[in-house]
Design a protein around this motif. Structure first.
Motif, PDB file in Angstrom:
ATOM      1  N   VAL A 158       1.019  -0.621  -0.030  1.00 34.45           N
ATOM      2  CA  VAL A 158      -0.238  -0.345   0.251  1.00 34.45           C
ATOM      3  C   VAL A 158       0.767   1.083   0.680  1.00 34.45           C
ATOM      4  O   VAL A 158       1.992   1.429   0.609  1.00 34.45           O
ATOM      5  N   VAL A 159       0.091   1.851  -0.617  1.00 27.77           N
ATOM      6  CA  VAL A 159       1.099   3.523  -0.635  1.00 27.77           C
ATOM      7  C   VAL A 159       0.648   3.991  -0.071  1.00 27.77           C
ATOM      8  O   VAL A 159      -0.526   4.600   0.907  1.00 27.77           O
ATOM      9  N   LEU A 160       1.198   5.193   0.795  1.00 27.96           N
ATOM     10  CA  LEU A 160       1.185   6.214   2.070  1.00 27.96           C
ATOM     11  C   LEU A 160       1.605   7.641   1.756  1.00 27.96           C
ATOM     12  O   LEU A 160       2.735   7.167   1.937  1.00 27.96           O
ATOM     13  N   ASP A 161       0.694   7.958   1.174  1.00 31.16           N
ATOM     14  CA  ASP A 161       1.345  10.080   1.494  1.00 31.16           C
ATOM     15  C   ASP A 161       1.167  10.315   2.413  1.00 31.16           C
ATOM     16  O   ASP A 161       0.166  10.621   3.131  1.00 31.16           O
ATOM     17  N   SER A 162       2.276  10.904   3.173  1.00 29.78           N
ATOM     18  CA  SER A 162       2.633  11.099   4.811  1.00 29.78           C
ATOM     19  C   SER A 162       2.213  12.933   4.985  1.00 29.78           C
ATOM     20  O   SER A 162       2.785  13.343   5.836  1.00 29.78           O
ATOM     21  N   ALA A 193      -2.812   4.263  12.460  1.00 32.31           N
ATOM     22  CA  ALA A 193      -1.964   2.965  11.453  1.00 32.31           C
ATOM     23  C   ALA A 193      -3.438   2.312  11.488  1.00 32.31           C
ATOM     24  O   ALA A 193      -3.374   1.700  10.370  1.00 32.31           O
ATOM     25  N   GLY A 194      -3.093   2.164  12.681  1.00 37.47           N
ATOM     26  CA  GLY A 194      -3.968   1.166  12.892  1.00 37.47           C
ATOM     27  C   GLY A 194      -5.956   0.643  12.095  1.00 37.47           C
ATOM     28  O   GLY A 194      -5.707  -0.284  12.002  1.00 37.47           O
ATOM     29  N   GLN A 195      -5.800   1.888  11.986  1.00 35.71           N
ATOM     30  CA  GLN A 195      -7.060   1.369  11.674  1.00 35.71           C
ATOM     31  C   GLN A 195      -7.020   1.928  10.455  1.00 35.71           C
ATOM     32  O   GLN A 195      -8.659   1.354   9.373  1.00 35.71           O
ATOM     33  N   LEU A 196      -6.509   2.010   9.513  1.00 39.62           N
ATOM     34  CA  LEU A 196      -6.146   2.349   8.096  1.00 39.62           C
ATOM     35  C   LEU A 196      -4.872   1.131   7.633  1.00 39.62           C
ATOM     36  O   LEU A 196      -5.105   0.944   5.906  1.00 39.62           O
ATOM     37  N   LEU A 197      -4.301   0.805   8.154  1.00 41.17           N
ATOM     38  CA  LEU A 197      -3.040  -0.134   7.211  1.00 41.17           C
ATOM     39  C   LEU A 197      -4.012  -1.663   8.034  1.00 41.17           C
ATOM     40  O   LEU A 197      -3.387  -1.971   8.956  1.00 41.17           O
ATOM     41  N   ARG A 199      -1.128  -4.571   9.350  1.00 41.33           N
ATOM     42  CA  ARG A 199       0.127  -4.908   9.058  1.00 41.33           C
ATOM     43  C   ARG A 199       0.713  -5.964   8.870  1.00 41.33           C
ATOM     44  O   ARG A 199       2.503  -5.925   8.372  1.00 41.33           O
ATOM     45  N   SER A 200       0.032  -6.732   8.008  1.00 36.82           N
ATOM     46  CA  SER A 200       0.816  -8.046   7.107  1.00 36.82           C
ATOM     47  C   SER A 200       1.121  -7.698   6.001  1.00 36.82           C
ATOM     48  O   SER A 200       1.643  -8.007   4.686  1.00 36.82           O
ATOM     49  N   VAL A 201       0.483  -5.919   5.374  1.00 37.42           N
ATOM     50  CA  VAL A 201       0.702  -5.810   3.867  1.00 37.42           C
ATOM     51  C   VAL A 201       2.079  -4.711   4.017  1.00 37.42           C
ATOM     52  O   VAL A 201       1.853  -3.458   5.007  1.00 37.42           O
ATOM     53  N   PRO A 202       3.184  -4.632   3.321  1.00 40.16           N
ATOM     54  CA  PRO A 202       4.181  -3.858   3.347  1.00 40.16           C
ATOM     55  C   PRO A 202       3.300  -2.583   3.255  1.00 40.16           C
ATOM     56  O   PRO A 202       2.757  -2.213   2.064  1.00 40.16           O
ATOM     57  N   VAL A 203       4.401  -1.338   3.321  1.00 39.46           N
ATOM     58  CA  VAL A 203       3.698   0.057   3.088  1.00 39.46           C
ATOM     59  C   VAL A 203       5.175   0.671   2.518  1.00 39.46           C
ATOM     60  O   VAL A 203       5.881   0.481   3.570  1.00 39.46           O
ATOM     61  N   TYR A 231       5.166  -1.613  11.026  1.00 43.48           N
ATOM     62  CA  TYR A 231       4.640  -2.245   9.268  1.00 43.48           C
ATOM     63  C   TYR A 231       6.256  -2.856   9.118  1.00 43.48           C
ATOM     64  O   TYR A 231       6.916  -1.716   9.366  1.00 43.48           O
ATOM     65  N   ARG A 232       5.802  -3.475   7.896  1.00 39.03           N
ATOM     66  CA  ARG A 232       7.470  -3.666   7.127  1.00 39.03           C
ATOM     67  C   ARG A 232       7.261  -2.340   6.101  1.00 39.03           C
ATOM     68  O   ARG A 232       6.155  -2.164   5.754  1.00 39.03           O
ATOM     69  N   VAL A 233       8.045  -1.144   5.395  1.00 41.35           N
ATOM     70  CA  VAL A 233       8.106  -0.784   4.992  1.00 41.35           C
ATOM     71  C   VAL A 233       9.340  -0.501   4.306  1.00 41.35           C
ATOM     72  O   VAL A 233      10.253  -0.424   4.401  1.00 41.35           O
ATOM     73  N   LYS A 234       9.139   0.959   3.488  1.00 37.12           N
ATOM     74  CA  LYS A 234      10.210   1.079   2.527  1.00 37.12           C
ATOM     75  C   LYS A 234       9.767   3.204   2.002  1.00 37.12           C
ATOM     76  O   LYS A 234       8.132   3.526   2.285  1.00 37.12           O
TER      77      LYS A 234
END
Length: 160
Positions: free
Chosen positions: A53-57, A83-87, A89-93, A117-120
């Motif tokens: 998933v792509v996250l705009d911060s 984050a817990g309501q929107l993402l 945790r099993s899907v990389p961000v 979260y796993r993140v890039k």
């Protein structure tokens, strides 16, 4: 002048390059943490689930000016509480902010990693998304600008 003398005067080689194995480990590790704008775009436009998933911060005002289609909007300051309501945790961000001059995506990635979260981080941010000519959403609808020939040469990719 000897090779040693020229190295002492050369600011590039004043600190010697790493050994090939060390360099390979470093650059491999860098790819664990970073994604390229073109690679993100290709994954999002391919058939099927991209696997992330792509996250705009950025702020709401920045989001309204333009954002990657399908991105989740979650300003960095709100990550701990929302984050817990929107993402999942099993899907990389993959995080992004404005561009290379902004560390908002880095701060967002850190906040997400600290929550498990796993993140890039997407290098280049929204600036390079637009400069490479990819479609983006605004509060007025979808837009696309002509690709900057310095970032996306016509008819070719960078060969990266």
């Amino acid at each position: 002048m000897t090779t040693t003398d020229s190295l002492a005067l050369n600011p590039v080689l004043r600190v010697a390059p790493a050994a090939p194995a060390e360099a390979a480990a470093h650059f491999r590790a860098s790819l664990v943490f970073h994604a390229d704008v073109s690679d993100v775009a290709a994954a999002l436009t391919a058939d099927g689930d991209p696997g992330f998933v792509v996250l705009d911060s950025r702020s709401t005002a920045a989001w309204d000016q333009g954002h990657i289609p399908g991105a989740v909007h979650l300003p960095t300051a709100l990550i701990p509480g929302q984050a817990g309501q929107l993402l999942d945790r099993s899907v990389p961000v993959v995080t992004y902010c404005w561009g290379p001059g902004c560390n908002g995506a880095t701060r967002a990635a850190l906040a997400l990693a600290e929550l498990g979260y796993r993140v890039k981080e997407m290098l280049g941010g929204f600036e390079y998304w637009v400069r490479e000519g990819f479609e983006f959403d605004t509060w007025q609808g979808q837009e696309r600008r002509t690709a900057d020939p310095l970032t996306a040469p016509a008819g070719t990719d960078c060969g990266c």
